[in-house]
Design a protein around this motif. Sequence first.
Motif, mmCIF file in Angstrom:
data_model
loop_
_atom_site.group_PDB
_atom_site.id
_atom_site.type_symbol
_atom_site.label_atom_id
_atom_site.label_comp_id
_atom_site.label_asym_id
_atom_site.label_seq_id
_atom_site.Cartn_x
_atom_site.Cartn_y
_atom_site.Cartn_z
ATOM 1 N N ARG A 1 0.821 -1.212 0.000
ATOM 2 C CA ARG A 1 0.000 0.000 0.000
ATOM 3 C C ARG A 1 0.851 1.257 0.000
ATOM 4 O O ARG A 1 1.974 1.248 0.464
ATOM 5 N N ARG A 2 0.237 2.312 -0.529
ATOM 6 C CA ARG A 2 0.855 3.637 -0.489
ATOM 7 C C ARG A 2 0.150 4.426 0.613
ATOM 8 O O ARG A 2 -1.077 4.395 0.720
ATOM 9 N N PHE A 3 0.934 5.126 1.415
ATOM 10 C CA PHE A 3 0.358 5.918 2.493
ATOM 11 C C PHE A 3 -0.183 7.228 1.954
ATOM 12 O O PHE A 3 0.232 7.719 0.916
ATOM 13 N N VAL B 1 1.886 0.146 11.813
ATOM 14 C CA VAL B 1 3.110 0.460 12.553
ATOM 15 C C VAL B 1 4.109 1.158 11.632
ATOM 16 O O VAL B 1 4.706 2.178 11.989
ATOM 17 N N VAL B 2 4.279 0.631 10.425
ATOM 18 C CA VAL B 2 5.199 1.267 9.469
ATOM 19 C C VAL B 2 4.711 2.667 9.119
ATOM 20 O O VAL B 2 5.497 3.610 9.057
ATOM 21 N N GLY B 3 3.407 2.814 8.922
ATOM 22 C CA GLY B 3 2.853 4.125 8.597
ATOM 23 C C GLY B 3 3.087 5.153 9.689
ATOM 24 O O GLY B 3 3.304 6.337 9.407
ATOM 25 N N ARG B 4 3.076 4.713 10.928
ATOM 26 C CA ARG B 4 3.243 5.630 12.054
ATOM 27 C C ARG B 4 4.705 5.936 12.349
ATOM 28 O O ARG B 4 5.066 7.069 12.638
ATOM 29 N N GLY C 1 5.111 4.140 1.715
ATOM 30 C CA GLY C 1 4.188 3.013 1.783
ATOM 31 C C GLY C 1 4.794 1.873 2.568
ATOM 32 O O GLY C 1 5.831 2.022 3.221
ATOM 33 N N ALA C 2 4.124 0.726 2.467
ATOM 34 C CA ALA C 2 4.592 -0.472 3.168
ATOM 35 C C ALA C 2 4.313 -1.701 2.332
ATOM 36 O O ALA C 2 3.322 -1.771 1.608
ATOM 37 N N ILE C 3 5.204 -2.653 2.465
ATOM 38 C CA ILE C 3 5.023 -3.971 1.877
ATOM 39 C C ILE C 3 4.925 -4.937 3.053
ATOM 40 O O ILE C 3 5.775 -4.939 3.932
ATOM 41 N N THR C 4 3.850 -5.709 3.083
ATOM 42 C CA THR C 4 3.540 -6.512 4.262
ATOM 43 C C THR C 4 3.168 -7.926 3.870
ATOM 44 O O THR C 4 2.471 -8.134 2.880
#
Length: 169
Positions: A52-54, A83-86, A135-138
């Motif tokens: 996802r993109r933040f 958590v990554v977004g924050r 963003g994050a890759i999860t």
Amino acid sequence: MPPTPAEDAAHILLQEQTLTLEQFDASVAWTLGSMLHAMAVERHYVLVIDIRRFGRPIQPLFYAALPGTTPDNARWARRKSNVVGRYHRSSYAVGLRLEAQGQTLTQRHALPASQYATHGGSFPIAVPAAGGVVGAITVSGLTSREDHELIVEALCRHLGHDYKALRLR
């Protein structure tokens, strides 16, 4: 002798500093997600992949749930990505830091466990030219360390880095 959490935390910082992208868009998300999907299928892993993109709102760019996953895997992925977004750090790094302090995210920052999970498996997508983490890759379905390392391996492949040199020991 297995590495200490402090050694893992230091190495994760190196991973985060090294595994940055020149750009990030839906095409890059599809490439990374497809690579992770192929790796998971080849290894018979049961997991969810979420990229996802933040922003406001968060933009989901890739999602796959492999056979055997449950809605809980998707919830874990969302919580780890939060958590990554924050914090703009991998969920595993944040978890290791809190563990070393003998605290949880709820104790330290009053964040609800229903929305945040400091288990391994979400990695920041950093684009230095765009100002940092975008963003994050999860992934969710393996152990914390295995979830984290699967993402690192995929990013190494995508970026042409030597995974053996960057993997956790």
